[in-house]
Design a protein around this motif. Structure first.
Motif, short mmCIF file in Angstrom:
data_model
loop_
_atom_site.label_atom_id
_atom_site.label_comp_id
_atom_site.label_asym_id
_atom_site.label_seq_id
_atom_site.Cartn_x
_atom_site.Cartn_y
_atom_site.Cartn_z
N ALA A 53 0.82 -1.21 0.00
CA ALA A 53 0.00 0.00 0.00
C ALA A 53 0.86 1.26 0.00
N ALA A 54 1.97 1.24 0.74
CA ALA A 54 2.84 2.42 0.78
C ALA A 54 3.38 2.76 -0.60
N MET A 55 3.72 1.71 -1.38
CA MET A 55 4.21 1.94 -2.73
C MET A 55 3.10 2.49 -3.62
N ALA A 56 1.87 2.01 -3.39
CA ALA A 56 0.75 2.44 -4.22
C ALA A 56 0.48 3.93 -4.09
N GLN A 57 0.86 4.51 -2.97
CA GLN A 57 0.62 5.93 -2.76
C GLN A 57 1.66 6.80 -3.46
N GLN A 58 2.74 6.20 -3.94
CA GLN A 58 3.80 6.96 -4.58
C GLN A 58 3.45 7.13 -6.06
N GLN A 59 2.62 8.11 -6.33
CA GLN A 59 2.14 8.33 -7.68
C GLN A 59 2.76 9.57 -8.30
N ILE A 60 2.75 9.56 -9.65
CA ILE A 60 3.09 10.76 -10.40
C ILE A 60 1.88 11.08 -11.28
N PHE A 61 1.79 12.34 -11.71
CA PHE A 61 0.72 12.77 -12.58
C PHE A 61 1.35 13.36 -13.84
N VAL A 62 1.00 12.79 -14.99
CA VAL A 62 1.63 13.14 -16.26
C VAL A 62 0.54 13.57 -17.23
N PHE A 63 0.85 14.55 -18.08
CA PHE A 63 -0.12 15.14 -18.99
C PHE A 63 0.03 14.60 -20.41
N THR A 64 -1.11 14.45 -21.10
CA THR A 64 -1.08 14.23 -22.54
C THR A 64 -0.90 15.59 -23.21
N PRO A 65 -0.55 15.65 -24.52
CA PRO A 65 -0.43 16.94 -25.20
C PRO A 65 -1.73 17.74 -25.21
N HIS A 66 -2.87 17.07 -25.04
CA HIS A 66 -4.16 17.76 -25.02
C HIS A 66 -4.55 18.21 -23.61
N GLY A 67 -3.71 17.94 -22.62
CA GLY A 67 -3.98 18.42 -21.28
C GLY A 67 -4.68 17.45 -20.37
N ASP A 68 -4.96 16.23 -20.81
CA ASP A 68 -5.54 15.22 -19.91
C ASP A 68 -4.46 14.76 -18.93
N VAL A 69 -4.88 14.45 -17.72
CA VAL A 69 -3.95 14.06 -16.68
C VAL A 69 -4.08 12.57 -16.41
N LYS A 70 -2.96 11.87 -16.42
CA LYS A 70 -2.96 10.43 -16.11
C LYS A 70 -2.08 10.20 -14.89
N ASP A 71 -2.63 9.46 -13.92
CA ASP A 71 -1.84 9.13 -12.74
C ASP A 71 -1.24 7.74 -12.91
N LEU A 72 0.03 7.63 -12.54
CA LEU A 72 0.81 6.40 -12.70
C LEU A 72 1.66 6.18 -11.46
N PRO A 73 2.07 4.94 -11.21
CA PRO A 73 3.00 4.72 -10.10
C PRO A 73 4.36 5.32 -10.42
N ALA A 74 5.04 5.79 -9.38
CA ALA A 74 6.39 6.33 -9.58
C ALA A 74 7.26 5.26 -10.24
N GLY A 75 8.11 5.69 -11.17
CA GLY A 75 8.97 4.77 -11.89
C GLY A 75 8.38 4.32 -13.22
N SER A 76 7.20 4.84 -13.58
CA SER A 76 6.56 4.44 -14.84
C SER A 76 7.31 5.00 -16.04
N THR A 77 7.09 4.36 -17.18
CA THR A 77 7.79 4.70 -18.42
C THR A 77 6.77 5.13 -19.48
N PRO A 78 7.25 5.61 -20.64
CA PRO A 78 6.33 5.94 -21.73
C PRO A 78 5.43 4.78 -22.14
N ILE A 79 5.92 3.53 -22.03
CA ILE A 79 5.07 2.38 -22.36
C ILE A 79 3.89 2.29 -21.41
N ASP A 80 4.13 2.48 -20.11
CA ASP A 80 3.04 2.50 -19.13
C ASP A 80 2.04 3.59 -19.47
N PHE A 81 2.57 4.76 -19.82
CA PHE A 81 1.72 5.90 -20.14
C PHE A 81 0.86 5.61 -21.37
#
Length: 532
Positions: free
Chosen positions: A432-460
Motif C-alpha cells: 500500500a505504501a508503494m501504491a501511494q507513490q504516484q506521479i501525474f503526467v499530462f497528454t499533449p491535449h492536457g488530460d492528466v494520467k496518474d501512474l505509479p512512480a517509476g513508470s515509463t512511456p510504455i506504461d503511459f
C-alpha cells in the motif's frame, strides 16, 4: 551561491515614476513589502516593478500585475514568489499560453533561474488549463438543446465532474513547489475581484471558485482566501440570496456591536490581570458560511449561536491554556463544545483552542484561542511557511511542506473516493505504501494520467489506450526548465511528475518481450503478455 536579492539591488521606486492609473496598487504593494521584507528583498521586488513598467504600456494590465503582487504579499509568500507574481504575464504569450524565450532569458539574467522555473511551471499549467477550457466549451450544453433532454443533462454533469477531476489532478501534478498552487489561487482571487467583466465569464469564474479553488484553499489551511472566494462566488451565483444574508448580517452587526465591544473589554481585562499581552477581536463569520447555517436553521439568525467568533491571540502555547482556564472561570462552557485543535491539529495543519460558553447576558458565544504563529498559519496556510525559510529553520520548512504536499494528495484521493472513480493502474501485489507513490503526467491535449512512480512511456501509452501501447515506438517529453521544448526519450525512460508526454507510433510496431523488464503498471504487463 548568493540569492538574486543580494545581487540585484535596484533603487526603490518613487511613486512619481508610476503611471497614475497604477499608483494606488503600487502604493499598497510598497507598504506591504516595507512592513514584511528586508532591504535587499524590498529592492528585488522594486526591481520587478521597474521591469513591469519598462515592458508593459497597458496601465490596466500593469495594475493587475501589481495587484497580483499585493495578494501574494498578503499571503506572506517569499520575495521571489512576489517577483514572479508581478512579472510572469510578460513572459507568457496570451494567445498560445507558451513562454516567450527572449523575455524568459532576460528575466533569467535579471531575477535568476528560480524565477524562470516558476514562470515556466505557471505557463505550463495555464496552457493545459486553457486547452481543457476550449475543449469543454466546444461541447453543446444541455440547456442549449431544448426539450429537457435528460440524457444530455446527465452527460453535461458527467463531463463537468470529469473536468473538475482533471483540474484537481493538475494541482497535484504541479504541486512539488507549493508556490505554483499559491499562484493559481492568487490569480483566481484577482479575477474574482475584477470589475467590468461580462456575466458569462464571471459566472464561470465563480463556479470554478466554488468547485475547485475555495475547497483547495480550505484543504491547504488558507482560511482567508477560502472565505473570500466563497463569498465572491456566492454573490455571483446567487445574488438574491447573497443580498438577503448580507442585509440580515448588517442588521445583526448593528444590534450586536455594543455587545461585541463589552465581551472584548472583559477578555482584555482578564488577560491584563494575568500579565498576558493579547489581541482580542469579535467578528461575524463570512456570508457563505452563515448562509449554510441559516438554511439549516430555517432562516432564524437568532438560532446561530456561533454567528460571532471571538478570537484571543496570545504570545505562547502556555498562554493559550491559561486563557482557556480563565474563560471557563468567567463563563460556563457548553457541554461537548470544547475542542483542542492544538493537541489534535486538523488535517490541514490548523491549530487553535475552541470553546463555546454562556457569555455575558447568558448568550452563547464561540471563543478561539491561539498563538500569533497559529493565527498566521490559519489565515494563510502553506504560504506562511516561508517565514521558516527566512528564519533559517530549513528542517521546520521541509517538515511543513511535506505535510502540505501530502494534504494536496489526500485531497485528490478523497475526491476520487467520493466520486467512485478508480484512476489507479497500480499493480495489486504492490504494498500500500508503494501504491501511494504516484506521479501525474499530462497528454499533449492536457488530460492528466496518474501512474505509479517509476513508470515509463510504455506504461503511459497503455494507460491511454491498448492500441497506442501496442504501436508505441518512442516518446517526446516536455519538462519545466526546457522552455517548453519537447525532447526524445527512450522507452525505458522514467517519467517525472508534471511532464507532458507525446507518444510516437508506427503501424507495423508491436510489443517486445524486453518491455516486461521495465514497465511498472499491471495493465501494461497484462497487454504485453497477451500479445506475446
Amino acid at each position: 551561491m548568493p540569492r538574486m536579492s543580494e545581487i540585484i539591488v535596484a533603487p526603490l521606486m518613487e511613486t512619481a515614476q508610476v503611471p497614475i492609473g497604477a499608483r494606488a496598487s503600487f502604493e499598497q504593494l510598497h507598504q506591504l513589502v516595507a512592513r514584511t521584507f528586508s532591504g535587499a528583498d524590498q529592492a528585488l521586488i522594486s526591481d520587478a516593478c521597474h521591469f513591469a513598467m519598462e515592458n508593459c504600456e497597458d496601465v490596466q494590465r500593469l495594475s493587475q500585475m501589481l495587484e497580483m503582487g499585493i495578494i501574494l504579499a498578503e499571503m506572506h509568500i517569499d520575495a521571489t514568489g512576489i517577483v514572479v507574481g508581478i512579472i510572469h504575464r510578460l513572459a507568457i504569450d496570451p494567445d498560445q499560453y507558451t513562454v516567450i524565450p527572449t523575455m524568459l532569458d532576460r528575466m533569467s539574467l535579471r531575477f535568476g533561474p528560480e524565477s524562470v522555473y516558476l514562470i515556466e511551471s505557471i505557463a505550463r499549467f495555464t496552457a493545459i488549463e486553457q486547452r481543457k477550457g476550449k475543449r469543454v466549451s466546444a461541447q453543446p450544453r444541455a440547456s442549449d438543446l431544448g426539450g429537457g433532454d435528460r440524457a444530455a443533462r446527465e452527460r453535461e454533469a458527467r463531463d463537468k465532474r470529469t473536468q473538475l477531476e482533471k483540474v484537481r489532478k493538475m494541482f497535484v501534478a504541479m504541486g512539488d513547489d507549493p508556490r505554483i498552487v499559491i499562484f493559481k489561487l492568487a490569480e483566481h482571487l484577482q479575477r474574482m475581484r475584477e470589475r467590468g467583466v461580462d456575466a458569462d465569464t464571471m459566472e464561470k469564474r465563480a463556479q470554478d471558485a466554488r468547485d475547485i479553488y475555495a475547497p483547495l484553499a480550505g484543504r491547504l489551511g488558507m482560511s482567508r482566501i477560502e472565505a473570500e472566494l466563497e463569498d465572491r462566488a456566492f454573490a455571483v451565483l446567487d445574488p438574491a440570496e447573497y443580498r438577503r444574508v448580507q442585509n440580515l448580517v448588517t442588521q445583526a452587526h448593528t444590534e450586536q456591536k455594543v455587545y461585541i465591544d463589552r465581551v472584548c473589554a472583559v477578555l482584555r481585562a482578564e488577560a491584563d490581570q494575568l500579565g498576558i499581552t493579547v489581541e482580542v477581536s469579535g467578528r461575524f463569520k463570512h456570508l457563505w458560511s452563515i448562509y449554510r447555517k441559516l438554511v439549516r436553521n430555517g432562516w432564524d439568525i437568532s438560532q446561530i449561536y456561533d454567528l460571532i467568533a471571538f478570537r484571543i491571540v496570545v504570545p505562547t502555547l502556555t498562554d493559550c491554556y491559561t486563557m482557556l482556564g480563565q474563560v471557563h472561570a468567567l463563563w460556563i462552557p457548553k457541554e461537548d463544545r470544547i475542542k483542542d485543535f492544538i493537541a489534535h491539529r486538523k488535517p490541514n495543519g490548523y491549530q487553535s483552542l475552541h470553546t463555546t460558553v454562556f457569555c455575558l447576558d447568558n448568550r452563547m458565544a464561540e471563543i478561539q484561542i491561539r498563538t500569533r504563529e497559529m493565527h498566521q498559519s490559519a489565515e494563510y496556510g502553506v504560504a506562511i511557511h516561508w517565514y521558516y525559510k527566512d528564519a533559517g529553520d530549513q528542517a521546520q520548512l521541509d517538515k511543513k511542506l511535506a505535510r502540505w504536499l501530502q494534504q494536496l494528495r489526500d485531497w485528490q484521493s478523497d475526491l476520487q473516493q467520493r466520486t467512485g472513480q478508480d484512476e489507479s493502474d497500480i499493480s495489486g501485489d504492490r504494498p500500500a505504501a508503494m501504491a501511494q507513490q504516484q506521479i501525474f503526467v499530462f497528454t499533449p491535449h492536457g488530460d492528466v494520467k496518474d501512474l505509479p512512480a517509476g513508470s515509463t512511456p510504455i506504461d503511459f501509452a497503455y494507460r491511454i489506450h491498448t492500441n497506442l501501447g501496442d504501436r508505441c515506438v518512442g516518446a517526446k517529453v516536455t519538462s519545466t526548465g526546457s522552455h517548453m521544448t519537447p525532447r526524445m526519450v527512450p522507452l525505458d525512460y522514467v517519467l517525472e511528475n508534471g511532464q507532458i508526454v507525446e507518444i510516437l507510433t508506427r503501424k507495423d510496431a508491436h510489443p517486445k518481450r524486453d518491455w516486461l523488464t521495465f514497465v511498472r503498471t499491471n495493465a501494461a504487463r497484462t497487454h504485453i503478455n497477451r500479445y506475446l
